[in-house]
Design an enzyme around this catalytic site. Structure first.
Site, PDB file in Angstrom:
ATOM      1  CG  HIS A 163      10.124  44.564 -46.439  1.00  0.00           C
ATOM      2  ND1 HIS A 163      10.054  45.312 -45.577  1.00  0.00           N
ATOM      3  CD2 HIS A 163      10.242  43.243 -45.534  1.00  0.00           C
ATOM      4  CE1 HIS A 163      10.040  44.763 -44.223  1.00  0.00           C
ATOM      5  NE2 HIS A 163      10.133  43.380 -44.464  1.00  0.00           N
ATOM      6  CD  GLU A 205       6.777  43.666 -45.815  1.00  0.00           C
ATOM      7  OE1 GLU A 205       6.899  44.031 -44.361  1.00  0.00           O
ATOM      8  OE2 GLU A 205       7.007  42.604 -46.131  1.00  0.00           O
TER       9      GLU A 205
HETATM   10  O1  TA6 Z   1       8.013  41.505 -43.667  1.00  0.00           O
HETATM   11  C1  TA6 Z   1       7.962  41.338 -42.437  1.00  0.00           C
HETATM   12  C2  TA6 Z   1       9.187  40.695 -41.998  1.00  0.00           C
HETATM   13  O2  TA6 Z   1       9.362  39.243 -42.216  1.00  0.00           O
HETATM   14  C3  TA6 Z   1       9.147  40.544 -40.296  1.00  0.00           C
HETATM   15  O3  TA6 Z   1       8.817  39.139 -40.040  1.00  0.00           O
HETATM   16  C4  TA6 Z   1      10.674  40.984 -39.944  1.00  0.00           C
HETATM   17  O4  TA6 Z   1      11.471  40.102 -39.786  1.00  0.00           O
HETATM   18  C5  TA6 Z   1      10.941  41.948 -41.085  1.00  0.00           C
HETATM   19  O5  TA6 Z   1      10.160  41.171 -42.256  1.00  0.00           O
HETATM   20  C6  TA6 Z   1      12.189  42.407 -41.397  1.00  0.00           C
HETATM   21  O6  TA6 Z   1      13.075  41.367 -41.720  1.00  0.00           O
HETATM   22  P1  TA6 Z   1      14.602  41.841 -41.793  1.00  0.00           P
HETATM   23  O7  TA6 Z   1      15.208  40.308 -42.322  1.00  0.00           O
HETATM   24  O8  TA6 Z   1      14.838  42.890 -42.742  1.00  0.00           O
HETATM   25  O9  TA6 Z   1      15.072  42.085 -40.367  1.00  0.00           O
END
Ligand code: TA6
Length: 305
Positions: A171, A275
């Protein structure tokens, strides 16, 4: 949750000028990799790359100044490892977002270097805590390689007697000067899901621009590299993937940034997540005894004025 002593780690794996250890934020142990073409840092907590600095350039990864560095909580920035589920758990909403791997202590397995390359491997295998959340026998290896690029590879091995299915992501939080002047190319024509509306779109039209909250899953973007053009900084970051059928593009913009306790209200212009993933729409089913690798390389280059 306990981590090995830094002195012991240094004795066993340290190499002057190439591999070192420090106590990072929250007292969490960090491996410091250096090489002729840059430096990066990896936390044993979560197996999370926290920083990457190509030689002579500004940092390429973003970490929020409001991130917490506390066992049991995710770190907001760098390259979180989302595994064995991406997003919310499919059935049990009490389970942590993006799985448990980013909330676990990882073990440093190897640390090596050559003239150009500095290369470490971290490991996480199933234990009582993981089996309570996900009843499977596995081991994960995270390999971080630093040379003219940063390469990160996550390998999943199924040590059980039956197949298991998982979703995953590296991510990556890229640091940019001004996200509203960034373009992402390499996704033109690719089908995507806008997770904010739940709507599927047949094809991305041209480059991706960020002018509001963006949370998209690009399906089967293939091996085409994604190029992030940061006009504000005059830098280009090229991401080339492997073993990945999904590319996720995320920026929380104003309101979501405001709702995130571990993210500064004014920080959204400075980051963009691109990502490398296999989201639930592209979940991986791994037969017993087999392995799968998800990985990417990140090449950051300053553009000639
Ligand atoms: O990758 C995008 C995502 O799934 C968004 O929906 C957002 O929630 C982000 O990840 C961050 O997630 P987190 O659990 O680290 O706040």
């Amino acid at each position: 949750m306990s981590f090995p002593d830094l002195t012991l780690l240094s004795k066993r794996f340290g190499a002057a000028g190439r591999i070192a250890f420090r106590s990072g934020e929250g007292g969490l142990p960090v491996v410091v990799l250096a090489g002729p073409q840059g430096a990066c840092e990896v936390a044993l907590y979560g197996g999370q790359v926290l920083s990457y600095r190509p030689l002579g350039q500004a940092p390429a990864l973003f970490v929020s100044r409001k991130s917490v560095f506390e066992v049991g909580k995710p770190v907001r920035g760098g390259i979180p490892v989302c595994w064995p589920w991406f997003g919310a758990h499919p059935q049990d909403k009490t389970q942590p977002m993006h799985g448990f791997a980013r909330l676990m202590p990882w073990t440093l397995l190897t640390a090596e270097y050559s003239a150009q390359l500095t290369d470490i491997k971290l490991g996480l295998c199933d234990n009582e805590a993981t089996r309570a959340r996900w009843p499977h026998a596995f081991d994960l290896t995270l390999r971080v390689m630093l040379d003219a690029t940063l390469r990160v590879e996550l390998t999943t091995r199924n040590h059980g007697k039956a197949p298991f299915t998982f979703s995953e992501a590296l991510h990556t939080y890229l640091r940019v000067r001004d996200v509203s002047r960034v373009t992402v190319s390499g996704l033109d024509g690719v089908r995507f899901l806008d997770t904010l509306t739940g709507q599927e779109h047949a094809a991305q039209k041209g480059a991706v621009h960020i002018h509001g909250e963006t949370d998209r899953i690009y399906h089967d973007a293939g091996a085409n590299p994604c190029t992030v053009d940061d006009a504000g900084l005059g830098r280009q970051m090229v991401i080339t993937k492997r073993g990945s059928r999904s590319t996720v593009v995320w920026n929380p913009w104003i309101e979501k940034a405001h709702r995130l306790a571990d993210f500064g209200d004014d920080e959204y212009p400075q980051m963009l997540c691109v990502e490398t993933a296999n989201t639930p729409q592209a979940a991986v089913t791994l037969p017993a005894g087999e392995e799968h690798t998800l990985g990417f390389s990140l090449r950051a280059e300053m553009k000639m004025p």
